[in-house]
Structures are given as C-alpha cells and as structure tokens.
Design an enzyme around this catalytic site. Structure first.
Site, PDB file in Angstrom:
ATOM      1  N   HIS A  35      39.526  34.635  42.772  1.00 37.43           N
ATOM      2  CA  HIS A  35      38.294  33.927  42.670  1.00 37.43           C
ATOM      3  C   HIS A  35      37.257  34.266  43.659  1.00 37.43           C
ATOM      4  CE1 HIS A  35      40.807  30.382  41.668  1.00 37.43           C
ATOM      5  NE2 HIS A  35      40.079  30.450  40.815  1.00 37.43           N
ATOM      6  N   LYS A 147      41.887  37.293  33.417  1.00 35.33           N
ATOM      7  CA  LYS A 147      43.291  36.825  33.107  1.00 35.33           C
ATOM      8  C   LYS A 147      43.417  35.899  32.179  1.00 35.33           C
ATOM      9  CE  LYS A 147      45.492  33.712  36.063  1.00 35.33           C
ATOM     10  NZ  LYS A 147      46.328  32.789  34.866  1.00 35.33           N
ATOM     11  N   GLN A 151      40.426  32.310  27.064  1.00 36.17           N
ATOM     12  CA  GLN A 151      39.399  31.337  27.487  1.00 36.17           C
ATOM     13  C   GLN A 151      38.010  32.321  27.585  1.00 36.17           C
ATOM     14  OE1 GLN A 151      39.553  28.506  30.870  1.00 36.17           O
ATOM     15  NE2 GLN A 151      38.737  30.231  32.086  1.00 36.17           N
ATOM     16  N   ARG A 185      47.992  28.422  40.182  1.00 34.95           N
ATOM     17  CA  ARG A 185      49.235  27.751  39.882  1.00 34.95           C
ATOM     18  C   ARG A 185      50.713  28.587  40.742  1.00 34.95           C
ATOM     19  NH1 ARG A 185      46.933  26.979  34.748  1.00 34.95           N
ATOM     20  NH2 ARG A 185      47.244  24.756  34.128  1.00 34.95           N
TER      21      ARG A 185
HETATM   22  O1  PAF Z   1      39.439  28.906  34.405  1.00 40.91           O
HETATM   23  C1  PAF Z   1      39.303  27.727  34.993  1.00 40.91           C
HETATM   24  O2  PAF Z   1      39.469  27.581  36.198  1.00 40.91           O
HETATM   25  C2  PAF Z   1      38.785  26.536  34.096  1.00 40.91           C
HETATM   26  O3  PAF Z   1      39.448  26.808  32.769  1.00 40.91           O
HETATM   27  C3  PAF Z   1      37.366  26.476  34.212  1.00 40.91           C
HETATM   28  C4  PAF Z   1      36.702  27.747  33.567  1.00 40.91           C
HETATM   29  C5  PAF Z   1      36.810  26.279  35.419  1.00 40.91           C
HETATM   30  C6  PAF Z   1      36.767  25.069  33.146  1.00 40.91           C
HETATM   31  O4  PAF Z   1      37.564  24.065  33.921  1.00 40.91           O
END
Ligand code: PAF
Length: 277
Positions: A35, A147, A151, A185
């Site tokens: 992050h 990762k 998404q 996680r």
């Molecule tokens: O990847 C994530 O942490 C979540 O899926 C996101 C993109 C913040 C949406 O809640």
C-alpha cells in the site's frame, strides 16, 4: 494530514484543492509496504494524495471473512502521516451506506470466472464502493495493486465503459523476502504459516520457468498436483489464462499476455496471487 470522516468532508477538501491533480489510493486498511508504495507513487505524480480506509461490507461474500478482516486504523494513520499524505478518508459504514439493504449494483464484467465464480457478488460490492469513492474523490489518477488482478481489470473495464475521467495506474505486487505476496490478510497467518505460504510463489516461478517446455494445461495439472502434496493448502483454483480476456489457454500461441492465477486457503486464510508468464 487531514482526517476526513464524512462525505461532506471529502467534498469540501476536494473543493479546497480546485483544479490541482489528485492521486487517490483506495484501501481497506491494515496497511503494508505494498500500500505504501502506491502512496509513494501517487505523491510523486500528483499535487495531492488522498487515501481511503474502509472495510467495505458489500464486497464480502463470506460473513466470517468480514468479521475476521484485520482493522488497524491507528497504526495505519501513523504510517500515512509519516509519509505526509494530504488527507485520509475514514468513513463509517453508515456514512457510505445510509441504507445498506437498498444497495444493489451489478457489474456485468468478467463475472463467470475465477474470483467472481468463487466469491459471488464480490465484484458487485467492489464496484458499488469504488463508484461512491471515485465520485467523491474526483481523482486524476487512482493507484491499484496488481495482486488483485481481476479486481484491477474489472475496475479498468468499468472506468472505460462508464467513460470516467480517472486514470487507473496498476502497481506491481510487493512480496515478503521469501516471496509471499503482501496482503492485509497475511497478519492472520502464524509465523510458520507465512513460511509455508511461499509455496505459492515457488510454484508460480516454476511454472514460469517451464513455460516453453510444457503446454498451459500440462503446467496447470503439475501445479495443482504440487499443491495437493501439501495438505495444509486447500487449493481453489490454479489456472493459466490470457491476462486481457481471462480465457483459459490451451496453447501458448493463443495469448500474448499469459498469466498464471491462483487462490488457496492456508490456516483458514484465503490467499491469492498471480504471475505474468
Ligand atoms: O483492494 C481493496 O482493498 C478493495 O477491494 C478496494 C479496492 C479498496 C475496494 O473496497
């Protein structure tokens, strides 16, 4: 660093910054180095950086997973403040979903495969919250990790379909020293579990090194059998797909962008990873 609690706070902050460029890093908190690398990149490329921390209930198909999701807001805020992030949005569920039961949104993109198949409704929940966050942030660029490859692809396709202005910036997966892909996680794994979890990376690497010696289906069979040698892992899927269409590959010649994708449970924690081949 400003802490924004309400949607109105974000709107006001956004108005204060007028036409400046805004980098946005949406997260669910429990921040790790991966992050922080997104935040660094956003800071380097924009006038201001906004981070959101919100564990989004609508994207959890498994209530137990939602209940167990790590929450470390104080530590997260300290990390972000040390990076001199401009603003962090930490809304409540009530703030984002004034009427949670009335929320429903279906995203008809890549719904039949992999994560969408294993976690029904997951991406509907992701897009529901992403739409709300994007509308508030009005960002120039949004930073998302590779990762969560599916998404990322779904958000990219949705932004294109909706003709939205945000530029999606894909960011490389960060790994622990033995290869485990960083994930919020991971804190739920024991120390021994974290060591064992590097098997996922080892298998991905081995598949990559065997690319020109075996076909995709042969390598899938090999990889699945490797996981089955270790009963600590419950494999959900190991597939070799085209990174753009997500179609499974019968032959390497069918794709210019082959990608191996994997999901497995270890110690009750669901781990996903992927590697370009
Ligand atoms: O990847 C994530 O942490 C979540 O899926 C996101 C993109 C913040 C949406 O809640």
């Amino acid at each position: 660093m400003k802490i924004l609690y309400t949607t109105q706070d974000v709107t006001n902050w956004r108005e204060e910054n007028g036409s400046d460029t805004i980098g946005f890093v949406p997260t669910m908190g429990a921040l790790h180095e991966g992050h922080l690398s997104l935040v660094d990149q956003s800071k380097a490329e924009n006038n201001h950086t906004l981070v959101s921390i919100f564990v989004n209930p609508t994207q959890f198909n498994d209530p137990q997973d939602f209940k167990n999701y790590p929450i470390t807001v104080d530590a997260d805020l300290q990390l972000l403040s040390a990076l001199s992030v401009d603003a962090v949005f930490v809304p409540s569920v009530q703030e984002m979903y004034p009427d949670l039961l009335k929320e429903s949104f279906h995203v008809p993109i890549l719904t039949e495969t992999l994560e969408a198949k294993m976690r029904p409704g997951h991406f509907d929940g992701v897009i529901t919250i992403i739409r709300k966050l994007f509308d508030l942030a009005q960002a120039t660029k949004v930073y998302l990790g590779e990762k969560d490859f599916q998404q990322l692809s779904i958000i990219q396709s949705w932004v294109k379909k909706e003709k939205r202005a945000e530029i999606i910036v894909p960011c490389p997966t960060f790994r622990e020293s033995h290869g485990l892909a960083m994930s919020s996680r991971n804190v739920r794994l024991s120390a021994a579990g974290r060591e064992k979890a590097c098997l996922i990376f080892k298998i991905l690497q081995e598949v990559k090194s065997q690319k020109n010696l075996q076909s995709p289906p042969e390598l899938e069979i090999w990889a699945r059998s490797e996981f089955h040698l270790f009963p600590a892992f419950q494999l959900e899927y190991f597939e070799i797909i085209d990174a753009q269409t997500f179609a499974p590959l019968a032959d390497w010649e069918d794709s210019e962008h082959p990608l191996a994708v994997v999901a497995a449970f270890l110690e009750g924690v669901r781990l996903i990873d992927n590697m370009r081949l």
